[in-house]
Design a protein around this motif. Sequence first.
Motif, PDB file in Angstrom:
ATOM      1  N   SER A  26       1.209  -1.626   0.168  1.00  0.00           N
ATOM      2  CA  SER A  26      -0.244  -0.271  -0.173  1.00  0.00           C
ATOM      3  C   SER A  26       1.223   1.475  -0.208  1.00  0.00           C
ATOM      4  O   SER A  26       2.397   1.283   0.031  1.00  0.00           O
ATOM      5  CB  SER A  26      -1.058   0.510   1.390  1.00  0.00           C
ATOM      6  N   ALA A  27       0.354   2.897  -0.066  1.00  0.00           N
ATOM      7  CA  ALA A  27       1.253   3.756   0.212  1.00  0.00           C
ATOM      8  C   ALA A  27       0.028   4.850   0.619  1.00  0.00           C
ATOM      9  O   ALA A  27      -1.408   4.601   0.842  1.00  0.00           O
ATOM     10  CB  ALA A  27       1.304   4.577  -1.285  1.00  0.00           C
ATOM     11  N   GLU A  28       0.514   5.570   1.459  1.00  0.00           N
ATOM     12  CA  GLU A  28      -0.137   6.668   2.833  1.00  0.00           C
ATOM     13  C   GLU A  28      -1.122   7.241   1.746  1.00  0.00           C
ATOM     14  O   GLU A  28      -2.142   7.716   1.916  1.00  0.00           O
ATOM     15  CB  GLU A  28       1.117   7.467   2.991  1.00  0.00           C
ATOM     16  N   TRP A  29      -0.780   7.739   0.478  1.00  0.00           N
ATOM     17  CA  TRP A  29      -1.452   8.614  -0.638  1.00  0.00           C
ATOM     18  C   TRP A  29      -2.575   8.210  -1.458  1.00  0.00           C
ATOM     19  O   TRP A  29      -3.239   8.745  -1.424  1.00  0.00           O
ATOM     20  CB  TRP A  29      -0.407   9.172  -1.746  1.00  0.00           C
ATOM     21  N   CYS A  30      -3.042   7.236  -1.021  1.00  0.00           N
ATOM     22  CA  CYS A  30      -3.160   5.743  -2.084  1.00  0.00           C
ATOM     23  C   CYS A  30      -4.955   5.969  -0.879  1.00  0.00           C
ATOM     24  O   CYS A  30      -4.991   5.335   0.201  1.00  0.00           O
ATOM     25  CB  CYS A  30      -3.617   4.437  -2.029  1.00  0.00           C
ATOM     26  N   GLY A  31      -5.935   6.165  -1.155  1.00  0.00           N
ATOM     27  CA  GLY A  31      -7.363   6.729  -1.386  1.00  0.00           C
ATOM     28  C   GLY A  31      -7.925   4.663  -0.734  1.00  0.00           C
ATOM     29  O   GLY A  31      -7.664   4.773   0.979  1.00  0.00           O
ATOM     30  N   PRO A  32      -8.293   4.277  -1.449  1.00  0.00           N
ATOM     31  CA  PRO A  32      -8.716   3.061  -1.255  1.00  0.00           C
ATOM     32  C   PRO A  32      -7.210   1.879  -0.286  1.00  0.00           C
ATOM     33  O   PRO A  32      -8.367   0.765   0.555  1.00  0.00           O
ATOM     34  CB  PRO A  32      -7.651   2.025  -2.820  1.00  0.00           C
ATOM     35  N   CYS A  33      -6.305   2.474  -0.116  1.00  0.00           N
ATOM     36  CA  CYS A  33      -5.504   1.885   0.839  1.00  0.00           C
ATOM     37  C   CYS A  33      -6.445   2.073   2.056  1.00  0.00           C
ATOM     38  O   CYS A  33      -6.135   1.006   3.217  1.00  0.00           O
ATOM     39  CB  CYS A  33      -3.828   2.066   1.345  1.00  0.00           C
ATOM     40  N   LYS A  34      -6.550   2.663   2.848  1.00  0.00           N
ATOM     41  CA  LYS A  34      -7.135   3.723   3.715  1.00  0.00           C
ATOM     42  C   LYS A  34      -8.678   3.263   3.755  1.00  0.00           C
ATOM     43  O   LYS A  34      -8.927   2.900   4.854  1.00  0.00           O
ATOM     44  CB  LYS A  34      -6.973   5.072   3.491  1.00  0.00           C
ATOM     45  N   VAL A  35      -8.775   2.224   2.777  1.00  0.00           N
ATOM     46  CA  VAL A  35     -10.441   2.041   2.886  1.00  0.00           C
ATOM     47  C   VAL A  35     -10.213   0.410   3.562  1.00  0.00           C
ATOM     48  O   VAL A  35     -10.830  -0.479   4.833  1.00  0.00           O
ATOM     49  CB  VAL A  35     -11.144   1.686   1.895  1.00  0.00           C
ATOM     50  N   LEU A  36      -8.667  -0.088   2.855  1.00  0.00           N
ATOM     51  CA  LEU A  36      -8.559  -1.230   3.233  1.00  0.00           C
ATOM     52  C   LEU A  36      -7.985  -1.424   4.801  1.00  0.00           C
ATOM     53  O   LEU A  36      -8.013  -2.670   5.157  1.00  0.00           O
ATOM     54  CB  LEU A  36      -7.348  -1.724   2.063  1.00  0.00           C
ATOM     55  N   GLY A  37      -7.668  -0.482   5.214  1.00  0.00           N
ATOM     56  CA  GLY A  37      -6.845  -0.531   6.701  1.00  0.00           C
ATOM     57  C   GLY A  37      -7.721  -1.364   7.476  1.00  0.00           C
ATOM     58  O   GLY A  37      -7.574  -2.682   8.467  1.00  0.00           O
ATOM     59  N   PRO A  38      -8.480  -0.673   7.618  1.00  0.00           N
ATOM     60  CA  PRO A  38      -9.343  -0.893   9.109  1.00  0.00           C
ATOM     61  C   PRO A  38     -10.638  -2.797   8.587  1.00  0.00           C
ATOM     62  O   PRO A  38     -10.529  -3.151   9.329  1.00  0.00           O
ATOM     63  CB  PRO A  38     -10.651  -0.071   9.223  1.00  0.00           C
TER      64      PRO A  38
END
Length: 99
Positions: A20-32
């Motif tokens: 993932s990457a910090e700037w990636c929106g879908p990555c932020k969704v996947l985290g939780p």
Amino acid sequence: MKSSFKDIISGNDLVLVDFSAEWCGPCKVLGPILKEVKEEIGDKARIVKIDVDKNQGLATQFNVMGVPTLILFKNGTQVWRQSGVMQKQDLLSLLRENI
């Protein structure tokens, strides 16, 4: 002591790697979602997050073209991969099939 990536994927039966990457929106969704999956699956599988910007060599080695990319390793061997956000139940099913 920091483990090498090779040690991590071969030292555990089942390891789900989240490129993932910090700037990636879908990555932020996947985290939780991954956090919930880990809570439910417990010690049966390990979930590791790899920042592609900080680990470009690894991202290149595994041909990660987009983030998030999930790769499942079983005893050090890649058994599954998919790019994009996955739902909790799909991830749980995948992990349970491979335990």
